[in-house]
Design a protein around this motif. Sequence first.
Motif, PDB file in Angstrom:
ATOM      1  N   UNK A  53       0.843  -1.191   0.000  1.00 32.77           N
ATOM      2  CA  UNK A  53       0.000   0.000   0.000  1.00 32.77           C
ATOM      3  C   UNK A  53       0.883   1.248   0.000  1.00 32.77           C
ATOM      4  N   UNK A  54       0.260   2.396  -0.215  1.00 32.17           N
ATOM      5  CA  UNK A  54       0.992   3.668  -0.212  1.00 32.17           C
ATOM      6  C   UNK A  54       1.790   3.799   1.076  1.00 32.17           C
ATOM      7  N   UNK A  57       3.645   0.346   3.011  1.00 30.61           N
ATOM      8  CA  UNK A  57       3.026  -0.482   4.043  1.00 30.61           C
ATOM      9  C   UNK A  57       2.660  -1.820   3.409  1.00 30.61           C
ATOM     10  N   UNK A  58       3.185  -2.896   3.974  1.00 29.67           N
ATOM     11  CA  UNK A  58       2.914  -4.242   3.470  1.00 29.67           C
ATOM     12  C   UNK A  58       1.994  -4.945   4.457  1.00 29.67           C
ATOM     13  N   UNK A  59       0.907  -5.515   3.939  1.00 29.79           N
ATOM     14  CA  UNK A  59      -0.013  -6.289   4.772  1.00 29.79           C
ATOM     15  C   UNK A  59      -0.097  -7.705   4.239  1.00 29.79           C
ATOM     16  N   UNK A  60      -0.361  -8.640   5.129  1.00 34.23           N
ATOM     17  CA  UNK A  60      -0.516 -10.039   4.739  1.00 34.23           C
ATOM     18  C   UNK A  60      -1.909 -10.299   4.200  1.00 34.23           C
ATOM     19  N   UNK A  61      -2.050 -11.358   3.463  1.00 38.34           N
ATOM     20  CA  UNK A  61      -3.342 -11.786   2.939  1.00 38.34           C
ATOM     21  C   UNK A  61      -3.301 -13.294   2.775  1.00 38.34           C
TER      22      UNK A  61
END
Length: 109
Positions: A53-54, A57-61
């Motif tokens: 993300x902007x 920012x890294x998020x798990x899925x």
Amino acid sequence: MMIFRHAPDPNREVSPEQMQAAIRQWQDWIGGIAAQGKFLSTAQLGKEAKTLRAGNVITDGPYAEVKEIIGGYLIVKAASLDEAFALAEGCPILFMGGHVEVRDMIKMN
């Protein structure tokens, strides 16, 4: 491009025989498209994912809030969306409670 979407069902158990039957259905359906000279490529997507993300920012899925997942895609040669929809008829995902999203693709130079 055909994008295959379905809602995951954690309570559904699939026997090895059911899995083999489903694989045969997919192979037969894709083989029919290939026999018409319309097949370009396909892939099933795995379950591991991350999103950037902007702000880096890294998020798990995959994400719990997602009601349906993309299971895979197929790229075909079609002169129009109507022709692609005709090729999508009989897709096995339709008989498994899912649906096929058909999108045009823009060639990048």
